[in-house]
Write a protein that holds these residues in place. Structure first.
Motif, PDB file in Angstrom:
ATOM      1  N   CYS A 332     -20.538 -25.668  45.721  1.00 30.91           N
ATOM      2  CA  CYS A 332     -21.884 -26.198  45.492  1.00 30.91           C
ATOM      3  C   CYS A 332     -21.876 -27.735  45.605  1.00 30.91           C
ATOM      4  O   CYS A 332     -22.573 -28.311  46.430  1.00 30.91           O
ATOM      5  N   ASP A 333     -21.084 -28.383  44.717  1.00 39.09           N
ATOM      6  CA  ASP A 333     -20.955 -29.849  44.726  1.00 39.09           C
ATOM      7  C   ASP A 333     -22.294 -30.577  44.608  1.00 39.09           C
ATOM      8  O   ASP A 333     -22.475 -31.674  45.131  1.00 39.09           O
ATOM      9  N   SER A 334     -23.258 -29.972  43.955  1.00 43.15           N
ATOM     10  CA  SER A 334     -24.562 -30.608  43.775  1.00 43.15           C
ATOM     11  C   SER A 334     -24.436 -31.809  42.843  1.00 43.15           C
ATOM     12  O   SER A 334     -23.690 -31.772  41.856  1.00 43.15           O
ATOM     13  N   ILE A 335     -25.149 -32.874  43.147  1.00 45.41           N
ATOM     14  CA  ILE A 335     -25.141 -34.076  42.327  1.00 45.41           C
ATOM     15  C   ILE A 335     -26.573 -34.362  41.873  1.00 45.41           C
ATOM     16  O   ILE A 335     -27.509 -34.338  42.674  1.00 45.41           O
ATOM     17  N   GLY A 336     -26.740 -34.626  40.583  1.00 46.26           N
ATOM     18  CA  GLY A 336     -28.062 -34.920  40.055  1.00 46.26           C
ATOM     19  C   GLY A 336     -28.134 -34.629  38.568  1.00 46.26           C
ATOM     20  O   GLY A 336     -27.124 -34.321  37.919  1.00 46.26           O
ATOM     21  N   SER A 337     -29.336 -34.720  38.030  1.00 47.23           N
ATOM     22  CA  SER A 337     -29.534 -34.475  36.600  1.00 47.23           C
ATOM     23  C   SER A 337     -29.325 -32.987  36.293  1.00 47.23           C
ATOM     24  O   SER A 337     -29.874 -32.133  36.999  1.00 47.23           O
ATOM     25  N   PRO A 338     -28.554 -32.644  35.251  1.00 49.74           N
ATOM     26  CA  PRO A 338     -28.315 -31.239  34.904  1.00 49.74           C
ATOM     27  C   PRO A 338     -29.448 -30.664  34.053  1.00 49.74           C
ATOM     28  O   PRO A 338     -30.340 -31.400  33.612  1.00 49.74           O
ATOM     29  N   THR A 339     -29.404 -29.376  33.823  1.00 47.63           N
ATOM     30  CA  THR A 339     -30.354 -28.689  32.955  1.00 47.63           C
ATOM     31  C   THR A 339     -29.615 -28.137  31.741  1.00 47.63           C
ATOM     32  O   THR A 339     -28.666 -27.362  31.905  1.00 47.63           O
ATOM     33  N   PRO A 340     -30.001 -28.516  30.513  1.00 57.00           N
ATOM     34  CA  PRO A 340     -29.351 -27.926  29.334  1.00 57.00           C
ATOM     35  C   PRO A 340     -29.591 -26.411  29.320  1.00 57.00           C
ATOM     36  O   PRO A 340     -30.716 -25.951  29.503  1.00 57.00           O
TER      37      PRO A 340
END
Length: 377
Positions: A332-340
């Motif tokens: 995936c390697d997605s970069i950005g704000s996470p979701t709790p």
């Protein structure tokens, strides 16, 4: 035995010892949120068969649920006697009992053989029609099982999630006599012992007393609705059952599986097979991804952590990456704000083994609310 009997109870605080059997015990959950317990209900019987309704409210429910078992006999002291609820009374008594933080529970080990086990106030099937949507009392009925449906799943008004349903048709044993459908909901649908009843119906009529039901009408057909308050007594050794058996045996037919009724009401679903921890603990997960089992366990420990920063794309764990976060999933390697996202790990056991369970998302959220996790605001 106790100092007094149920008919002697007076409204107010009671410090006398009352010896009773817990004839019925059920939890009443919020219809809009089944992770929220509103109160625990009990039907109590004394040694002479007198009955009374009792309730336990949060936060005392958990305390007394560990002390009381359905069928057990106890000496109760320091409880409150008050006027009975206006609606949904399970027994005829103008008073009821409320447990308080001062209430004491003592287990009775030497139980007299004649101590009553159950109580009911039967309404004949042919007299149910005038009681449609009657709210003052729950209804108790007696009948011979003729048809059982498989469990189906459907969504009812006011519920966000689907609910399980099973229909049991009973009659008064006469070919031309009335029948009524008893519709069991949720856990009551899956707990009903269908295999046992279907098997034994091959040799004899299966006669059931249903207690704690409500009379409903749908498309001009009267039925009984059985939620958490509904209990059943199968082939109970009581005069009413013996009398019905005498008339039913002359024209007995085995119980019929009605698959069409379940299919018409919703999607037919399989009830998960009951397993022990030792049976599933070492199974290969990739070969059993879509399989479901029912495992009854005792929770030993709940992990202190109850959430994590999840990747918005694949829901895997993220880790700090400069002033933002990066998914730890290499594909995936997605970069950005996470979701709790909720995540709870617990250790549980049955009589065969101990195992760790991990719950995510909505299931973890429901479990946290039900258990009252100390770190949930």
């Amino acid at each position: 035995m106790g100092d007094i009997l149920i008919p002697s109870l007076m409204v107010g605080d009671c410090s006398h010892s009352l010896c009773v059997r817990v004839s019925r015990l059920w939890e009443f959950l919020d219809p809009q949120d089944d992770s929220r317990l509103l109160h625990t209900d009990l039907v109590l019987l004394d040694e002479e068969g007198n009955s009374i309704h009792a309730q336990v409210y949060p936060p005392l429910c958990q305390q007394f649920s560990a002390l009381l078992d359905e069928g057990g006999v106890y000496n109760l002291k320091y409880f409150l006697v008050r006027k009975a609820n206006r609606f949904y009374k399970p027994v005829e008594n103008c008073n009821m009992i409320s447990f308080t933080k001062w209430t004491t529970v003592e287990v009775v080990l030497q139980i007299p053989p004649a101590f009553p086990v159950c109580t009911y106030n039967l309404t004949p099937i042919e007299q149910l029609q005038p009681r449609v949507d009657h709210k003052e009392y729950f209804m108790d009925v007696l009948g011979v099982v003729s048809v059982i449906s498989h469990v189906s799943s459907l969504r009812t008004r006011g519920r966000q999630a689907e609910v399980m349903k099973r229909t049991v048709t009973i009659s008064n044993a006469r070919d031309t006599g009335p029948t009524v459908d008893v519709v069991l909901w949720g856990e009551r649908a899956t707990a009903f012992p269908v295999e046992h009843i279907h098997r034994d119906s091959g040799s004899s009529p299966q006669i059931i007393i249903f207690v704690g039901t409500l009379v409903r009408s749908y498309a001009d057909n009267v039925s009984l609705s059985g939620g958490s308050s509904c209990k059943w007594y199968i082939n109970a050794p009581v005069p009413e059952v013996n009398a019905l058996r005498t008339s039913a045996e002359t024209n007995h037919h085995p119980v019929i599986w009605d698959q069409g009724k379940a299919a018409a009401e919703g999607t037919v679903i399989a009830v998960p097979e009951h397993k022990k921890l030792k049976d599933i603990k070492y199974l290969r997960p990739f070969e059993n991804k879509k399989k479901e089992w029912l495992v009854i366990v005792k929770i030993l420990k709940i992990d202190r952590s109850w959430w994590y920063n999840a990747c918005k794309k694949c829901l895997r764990t993220t880790k700090p990456h400069g002033d933002t976060y990066k998914c730890t999933n290499s594909s995936c390697d997605s970069i950005g704000s996470p979701t709790p996202r909720y995540k709870i790990s617990l250790t549980a056991e049955d009589d065969t083994d101990t195992a760790e369970f991990i719950f995510f998302g909505r299931m973890a959220q429901r479990l946290i609310k039900k258990c009252g996790h100390p770190h949930l605001d």
